[in-house]
Every structure is written in C-alpha cells, then in structure tokens.
Scaffold this active site. Structure first.
Site, mmCIF file in Angstrom:
data_model
loop_
_atom_site.group_PDB
_atom_site.id
_atom_site.type_symbol
_atom_site.label_atom_id
_atom_site.label_comp_id
_atom_site.label_asym_id
_atom_site.label_seq_id
_atom_site.Cartn_x
_atom_site.Cartn_y
_atom_site.Cartn_z
ATOM 1 N N HIS A 14 0.846 -1.195 0.000
ATOM 2 C CA HIS A 14 0.000 0.000 0.000
ATOM 3 C C HIS A 14 0.879 1.242 0.000
ATOM 4 O O HIS A 14 2.094 1.185 0.210
ATOM 5 C CB HIS A 14 -0.987 0.010 1.169
ATOM 6 C CG HIS A 14 -0.405 0.298 2.518
ATOM 7 N ND1 HIS A 14 -1.190 0.521 3.625
ATOM 8 C CD2 HIS A 14 0.876 0.381 2.958
ATOM 9 C CE1 HIS A 14 -0.411 0.759 4.661
ATOM 10 N NE2 HIS A 14 0.844 0.678 4.298
ATOM 11 N N CYS A 33 5.636 6.290 4.608
ATOM 12 C CA CYS A 33 4.485 5.537 4.092
ATOM 13 C C CYS A 33 3.940 6.149 2.813
ATOM 14 O O CYS A 33 3.077 5.570 2.160
ATOM 15 C CB CYS A 33 3.388 5.468 5.155
ATOM 16 S SG CYS A 33 3.882 4.485 6.571
ATOM 17 N N HIS A 39 4.866 0.154 -0.296
ATOM 18 C CA HIS A 39 5.690 -0.744 0.516
ATOM 19 C C HIS A 39 4.765 -1.840 1.030
ATOM 20 O O HIS A 39 3.537 -1.735 0.906
ATOM 21 C CB HIS A 39 6.320 0.034 1.695
ATOM 22 C CG HIS A 39 5.292 0.651 2.582
ATOM 23 N ND1 HIS A 39 4.727 1.870 2.328
ATOM 24 C CD2 HIS A 39 4.695 0.193 3.712
ATOM 25 C CE1 HIS A 39 3.838 2.154 3.263
ATOM 26 N NE2 HIS A 39 3.795 1.147 4.116
ATOM 27 N N HIS A 41 3.362 -5.017 3.788
ATOM 28 C CA HIS A 41 3.161 -5.459 5.170
ATOM 29 C C HIS A 41 2.700 -6.906 5.165
ATOM 30 O O HIS A 41 2.024 -7.349 4.246
ATOM 31 C CB HIS A 41 2.072 -4.640 5.872
ATOM 32 C CG HIS A 41 2.456 -3.225 6.141
ATOM 33 N ND1 HIS A 41 3.335 -2.864 7.134
ATOM 34 C CD2 HIS A 41 2.074 -2.074 5.551
ATOM 35 C CE1 HIS A 41 3.470 -1.551 7.154
ATOM 36 N NE2 HIS A 41 2.719 -1.033 6.195
ATOM 37 N N ASP A 79 -4.802 -10.539 -0.651
ATOM 38 C CA ASP A 79 -3.491 -11.175 -0.486
ATOM 39 C C ASP A 79 -2.640 -11.003 -1.745
ATOM 40 O O ASP A 79 -3.100 -11.277 -2.864
ATOM 41 C CB ASP A 79 -3.683 -12.662 -0.188
ATOM 42 C CG ASP A 79 -2.382 -13.330 0.234
ATOM 43 O OD1 ASP A 79 -1.538 -12.663 0.862
ATOM 44 O OD2 ASP A 79 -2.229 -14.530 -0.066
ATOM 45 N N HIS A 80 -1.408 -10.533 -1.549
ATOM 46 C CA HIS A 80 -0.469 -10.284 -2.653
ATOM 47 C C HIS A 80 -0.988 -9.247 -3.647
ATOM 48 O O HIS A 80 -0.697 -9.320 -4.847
ATOM 49 C CB HIS A 80 -0.077 -11.592 -3.358
ATOM 50 C CG HIS A 80 0.842 -12.446 -2.526
ATOM 51 N ND1 HIS A 80 0.428 -13.055 -1.371
ATOM 52 C CD2 HIS A 80 2.147 -12.740 -2.664
ATOM 53 C CE1 HIS A 80 1.436 -13.720 -0.840
ATOM 54 N NE2 HIS A 80 2.498 -13.533 -1.592
ATOM 55 N N GLU A 124 -1.025 -4.574 11.368
ATOM 56 C CA GLU A 124 -0.260 -4.191 10.182
ATOM 57 C C GLU A 124 1.200 -4.618 10.354
ATOM 58 O O GLU A 124 1.937 -4.807 9.388
ATOM 59 C CB GLU A 124 -0.367 -2.673 10.021
ATOM 60 C CG GLU A 124 0.285 -2.092 8.804
ATOM 61 C CD GLU A 124 0.113 -0.590 8.780
ATOM 62 O OE1 GLU A 124 -0.619 -0.093 7.923
ATOM 63 O OE2 GLU A 124 0.698 0.097 9.643
#
Ligand code: NI
Length: 155
Positions: A14, A33, A39, A41, A79-80, A124
């Site tokens: 994100h 951020c 980047h 998480h 996811d991913h 997170e």
C-alpha cells in the site's frame, strides 16, 4: 455471550497518501508511508463473532465456515495485491490499518450464517494494530487520478 475468533494472514502493498494534498503535505503527514511505489506489510486479521452456542452443535459459528467466509470476502481479494489499486472494495480509500478494519467489517457483517460480528482486529505489523467494533463511521473515497508506475515509465 461467547466470543469466538478466527485468525487469518495476508501480505499486501500500500501507499498512504491523500490525492487532495500537495506532495509536500503528503510527505509531511505520511512520511515514509508516502513513498510513491508503495511498501509491503504482513497483516494478521482477527475476526471475532459473538453469540450463544447452538445447543445441537455447541458452535456460536462453525470456525471452518468462518475461515471460508473470511477467505472469500477478504483474504483472497487482498493477499499479494496493491491495496490502493487492485481491490474493488478499497478503491479510493486511504489504506490505513484503521480504514481497512472498517471496510473489512462491511465485507463480512452480512455474510455470517450465525452469531454476530463483534470485532475486527488488524495487525499491520507486530507493533501496529487497530480494533473496530462496528460503530458507524464514514470513510471517504477519493478520486484516483493516476495509476502507479506509468508516469515514471513514460517520462
Ligand atoms: Ni504501511
């Protein structure tokens, strides 16, 4: 009342920025951020359902069924993925851990066959966690004017 919780994990990218802010203000508010290409998480999601055990099964909700619902409604979709760009139900939302809790709640609350959604807890990181218990909250959706990567590649 009994509270049962199912845990799930996913990895996603994100970027935190507000498209109505200047570059300088985004940098001041979101700092690292706000890095343009995002980047990642490793998230841990906990979904807590409350209710009374069914006398025939002993279950508030069948946790295998709850796992399948969480996977279908949330995990398989995030996811991913890049949360700013790849997920329909997150489009235009600033993907903070707070906002993700609220949107995940909306994805899950009407899908439960028994019990009642009580809490969404989202980690997170090991240090950063948000809890949402369903109080009404309005999350703004911003217009996305650019897609990632394209400007730099075309320059
Ligand atoms: Ni982040």
């Amino acid at each position: 009342m009994i509270f049962v919780t199912r845990k799930a994990t996913f990895s996603a990218a994100h970027r935190l920025y507000n498209p109505t802010f200047s570059d300088e203000r985004n940098q001041a508010v979101f700092d690292k951020c706000n890095n343009p290409h995002g980047h990642g998480h490793n998230y841990t999601l906990e979904v807590t359902v409350k209710g009374l055990p069914d006398p025939l099964t002993g279950y508030v909700i069948d946790l295998k069924l709850l796992k399948d619902i969480i996977d279908e409604a949330v995990v398989d979709k995030v996811d991913h993925k890049h949360l700013n760009y790849d997920v329909d139900f997150l489009r235009g939302i600033i993907p903070t851990v707070e906002n993700l809790c609220v949107v995940f709640w909306q994805q899950l609350e009407h899908r439960l066959p028994s019990g009642e959604l009580h809490m969404i807890r989202l980690y997170e990181s090991e240090s950063n966690v948000a809890d949402y218990l369903g109080a009404p909250v309005s999350i703004p959706r911003y217009e996305l004017t650019t897609l990632p990567h394209t400007e730099r590649l075309e320059a």
